[in-house]
Design a protein around this motif. Structure first.
Motif, PDB file in Angstrom:
ATOM      1  N   ARG A 292       0.847  -1.184   0.000  1.00 45.71           N
ATOM      2  CA  ARG A 292       0.000   0.000   0.000  1.00 45.71           C
ATOM      3  C   ARG A 292       0.885   1.237   0.000  1.00 45.71           C
TER       4      ARG A 292
ATOM      5  N   ALA B 198      -1.941   1.629   6.687  1.00 51.38           N
ATOM      6  CA  ALA B 198      -1.260   1.081   5.506  1.00 51.38           C
ATOM      7  C   ALA B 198      -0.545  -0.226   5.812  1.00 51.38           C
TER       8      ALA B 198
ATOM      9  N   ASP C 116      -8.892  -3.167  -0.899  1.00 52.14           N
ATOM     10  CA  ASP C 116      -7.978  -2.703  -1.933  1.00 52.14           C
ATOM     11  C   ASP C 116      -8.746  -2.270  -3.173  1.00 52.14           C
TER      12      ASP C 116
ATOM     13  N   GLU D  42      -6.135   1.055  -3.979  1.00 52.72           N
ATOM     14  CA  GLU D  42      -4.789   1.029  -3.450  1.00 52.72           C
ATOM     15  C   GLU D  42      -3.935   0.060  -4.259  1.00 52.72           C
TER      16      GLU D  42
END
Length: 348
Positions: A4, A281, A341, A346
């Motif tokens: 990420r 993250a 995601d 991301e």
């Protein structure tokens, strides 16, 4: 291992990161061979993010991590270190300056958040690491040095980022108030928050995580096991590097009872909980052996049924954000990481 991006930077981290305090001989010695084996095992598990600091073993962690990574492709991994403590040699036979690390007291730590101090710290870290660059630099524990950190230290990091010397900048601490200020008052890419977003401590839910989410910044979480209590909740366990109080031991044991009822080790639930918030993250796990990092990687992949979170919530065991926090994420509303995601676009 998913990757990420940190805030608006170009730096990416894997969702599981290698914390280098352990190979700096935190609390007890680790051999050079075991330290190298731990890094090798992390690599085999797909971990590509490694964190260290001059503070860890008076530079020992940086030396060992640099040595272990030097033969690997530099663009294949992300490395972070910290600034704010300079290491100055001391004469032999001085006081014990190890501060919890099992290393000879050859140096003393000197707090320095001046611009020159931060630049010197980065330069000395590069020399100890023996690498060509550092990807992320955090100001390290500026709790009692806020004025210097904001006035001098942080602008020095901004210059390093603008010059391309580092890719991302921020601050790392064990508290949330000043980290939230870094998100509000600076252009930091990320903050590293240790021990404040866990199954036992939800203080990051009040302001830090909502602020990061609102501003498009990232939080890296550390101390997801609260220095041991959530890894093995028993009398004598530690919490935030001190003996755990009985009430917290009892709470951790209640957590463990619920997670194991669902066939999930408490370590797996603790790790997955810390990663679930959309502002997070990655999670940084302290490592001193190959076994520990393999276990963490395995726990990350352990399926956690939604019913587990529902039961924890029903028993009042999930941290709750204050009603006044403006939080948009409620503990217990866990999405699959693949769905997260996809929703947030991301990178991996």
């Amino acid at each position: 291992m998913r990757r990420r991006r940190l805030g608006r930077s170009t730096v990416e981290i894997t969702e599981l990161a290698f914390g280098g305090a352990g190979i700096g001989n935190l609390h007890r010695p680790v051999s050079d061979e075991d330290a190298a084996a731990a890094v090798d095992a992390a690599w085999e598990c797909g971990v590509r993010t490694f964190d260290t600091a001059p503070h860890y073993g008076l530079g020992l962690s940086e030396h060992r991590l640099g040595r272990a990574l030097r033969s690997r492709p530099r663009d294949a991994y992300t490395l972070s270190t910290k600034a704010g403590r300079l290491l100055e040699p001391v004469p032999p036979g001085g006081d014990d300056l190890a501060q919890g690390f099992a290393v000879p007291a050859t140096h003393r730590r000197v707090w320095d958040f001046s611009a020159d101090g931060v630049l010197r710290s980065v330069e000395e870290s590069l020399r100890r690491l023996g690498l060509d660059r550092i990807d992320i630099v955090y100001l390290h524990d500026p709790d009692d040095h806020g004025d210097d950190a904001f006035r001098y230290g942080y602008p020095a990091l901004e210059r390093l980022r603008a010059e391309g010397v580092v890719g991302a900048i921020g601050a790392g601490m064990n508290q949330t108030a000043m980290l939230t200020r870094f998100l509000r008052d600076t252009d930091a890419d990320a903050v590293l928050c240790a021990g404040r977003h866990t199954l036992l401590d939800g203080s990051a839910l009040a302001e830090l995580l909502p602020e990061a989410r609102a501003r498009g910044r990232s939080v890296v979480v550390g101390g997801v096991f609260n220095s041991g209590l959530l890894a093995d909740p028993r009398p004598g366990a530690t919490y935030d590097y001190a003996p755990a109080p009985p009430d917290l031991i009892a709470r951790a044991q209640r957590l463990q009872t619920v997670t194991e009822r669902h066939g999930v080790p408490l370590r797996a639930a603790a790790l997955r909980y810390s990663l679930a918030h959309p502002a997070v993250a990655g999670a940084l796990v302290g490592v001193r052996s190959a076994h520990e990092i393999r276990d963490a990687a395995h726990r990350l992949r352990t399926p956690v049924p939604p019913a587990l979170w529902a039961d924890l919530r029903a028993e009042g065991l999930l941290p709750e954000p204050p009603r006044t926090s403006g939080a948009t994420w409620v503990p217990g509303t866990f999405r699959d990481h693949e769905q997260r995601d996809h929703e947030e676009g991301e990178s991996r």
